[in-house]
Design a protein around this motif. Structure first.
Motif, short mmCIF file in Angstrom:
data_model
loop_
_atom_site.label_atom_id
_atom_site.label_comp_id
_atom_site.label_asym_id
_atom_site.label_seq_id
_atom_site.Cartn_x
_atom_site.Cartn_y
_atom_site.Cartn_z
N PRO A 130 0.81 -1.31 -0.09
CA PRO A 130 -0.14 0.06 -0.20
C PRO A 130 0.71 1.46 0.11
CG PRO A 130 -0.05 -0.86 2.29
CD PRO A 130 0.73 -1.83 1.05
N PRO A 131 0.20 2.31 -0.32
CA PRO A 131 1.06 3.76 -0.55
C PRO A 131 1.37 4.22 0.98
CG PRO A 131 -1.34 4.18 -0.59
CD PRO A 131 -1.22 2.52 -0.55
N LYS A 132 2.31 5.16 0.96
CA LYS A 132 2.78 5.71 2.16
C LYS A 132 1.86 6.57 2.83
CE LYS A 132 6.42 9.00 3.61
NZ LYS A 132 7.11 8.17 4.65
N PHE A 151 -7.91 0.39 -2.12
CA PHE A 151 -7.14 1.47 -2.93
C PHE A 151 -7.43 1.03 -4.58
CE2 PHE A 151 -4.99 1.56 1.21
CZ PHE A 151 -4.82 2.97 1.44
N ARG A 152 -6.95 1.96 -5.11
CA ARG A 152 -6.86 1.57 -6.69
C ARG A 152 -5.53 0.69 -6.88
NH1 ARG A 152 -3.33 4.87 -9.77
NH2 ARG A 152 -3.03 6.99 -9.20
N LEU A 153 -5.61 0.06 -7.87
CA LEU A 153 -4.56 -0.99 -8.03
C LEU A 153 -3.48 -0.51 -9.26
CD1 LEU A 153 -3.73 -4.03 -7.35
CD2 LEU A 153 -4.97 -4.67 -9.42
N LYS A 154 -2.23 -0.87 -8.88
CA LYS A 154 -1.21 -0.65 -10.04
C LYS A 154 -0.48 -1.95 -9.93
CE LYS A 154 2.46 2.29 -11.35
NZ LYS A 154 3.16 3.62 -11.12
N PHE A 155 -0.18 -2.83 -11.23
CA PHE A 155 0.80 -3.84 -11.22
C PHE A 155 2.13 -3.35 -11.20
CE2 PHE A 155 -3.12 -5.73 -12.72
CZ PHE A 155 -3.19 -6.90 -11.81
N ASP A 156 2.93 -4.34 -10.84
CA ASP A 156 4.60 -4.01 -10.86
C ASP A 156 4.98 -4.36 -12.40
OD1 ASP A 156 4.27 -6.68 -10.55
OD2 ASP A 156 6.12 -6.77 -9.06
#
Length: 269
Positions: A130-132, A151-156
């Motif tokens: 998760p984000p900071k 949260f919205r998703l972002k793949f690596d």
């Protein structure tokens, strides 16, 4: 003050679990209100040993990165005891708990929720970061009377389809949801719904989230949680996406929990 209980179901996650625990401790805004609950479902790699060492070094001057690099990927040669381990960080007051459970994410998450002391439950996959100040973002939503969300998703991964799929998760539609986006919910609402349906070996997150939508209790925080694309890399992006769509369609058409699991085992593993 609200206490966060972060519940992480684990099964053979030596590559990620130590890094995730560090990430959570380092990126929480209110470390004194953090409880990290790892629920192991019978790992046979070095996952449990890594969590135990994280517990032991949490309040010491030991180098956590050295521990993780040394132990990740090794195989345990002893069976994990059912004893539960806890440790509180003397400076940051971050509590780490290791529990044992029968295999199955729904079972593991329910075990974690039952043991949680926090008023806010945050369910998180071991390969999702998760984000900071994630805890503050969640508190902000609670102050708006939003009792559940993700949260919205972002793949690596830079694959165009995965970037597009991640972009769609910013919209508050049930069809855009999944467990990799994490899930926060007040303990009161979690108990009211009755927890995760343990008859579902897969799709358990979506079943619970669907119940939250039915209660008009879901919001999407427009900050990215970074999750691993490892399953897409293993099976191929479009092949795996097709199977995920088929599982969604089968559930919509009335497939049972066991039918969904059989399809998953046959086509994904």
């Amino acid at each position: 003050m609200n206490r966060f209980s972060i519940i992480i179901p684990m099964l053979n996650e030596a590559e990620h679990i130590g890094k995730l625990l560090q990430h959570l401790i380092e990126n929480a805004k209110q470390k004194d209100q953090l409880e990290l609950i790892v629920v192991d479902g019978g790992s046979t790699d070095n996952s449990v040993k890594i969590v135990e060492k994280m517990i032991n070094v949490a309040s010491s001057d030991s180098d956590c990165n050295e521990v993780l690099n040394r132990d990740a990927g090794k195989v345990l040669d002893t069976k994990f005891s059912t004893e539960n381990f806890t440790r509180t960080d003397a400076e940051n007051k971050t509590k780490i708990v290791l529990l044992n459970s029968k295999k199955g994410r729904a079972k593991q998450m329910n075990v974690g929720a039952k043991a949680a002391t926090g008023t806010i439950l945050y369910f998180l996959h071991a390969d999702s970061f998760p984000p900071k100040h994630f805890d503050q973002f969640i508190l902000n939503e609670l102050q708006k009377d939003n009792h559940a969300g993700c949260f919205r998703l972002k793949f690596d991964s830079n694959h165009w389809w995965l970037r597009l799929a991640g972009w769609f998760t910013k919209f508050n539609f049930k069809a855009c949801r999944g467990g990799d986006q994490s899930l926060f919910v007040t303990k009161a609402l979690f108990n009211k719904i009755g927890g995760f349906d343990e008859s579902y070996i897969i799709y358990e997150d979506n079943i619970f989230i669907s119940q939250l939508y039915d209660c008009n209790q879901f919001t999407v925080i427009n900050k990215p949680i970074i999750t691993s694309a490892r399953l897409y890399k293993k099976h191929g992006v479009f092949k795996l996406q097709y199977h995920f769509w088929m599982i969604y369609l089968k559930k919509w058409l009335g497939a049972s929990a066991s039918e969904l699991h059989e399809y998953y085992k046959e086509n994904i593993g």
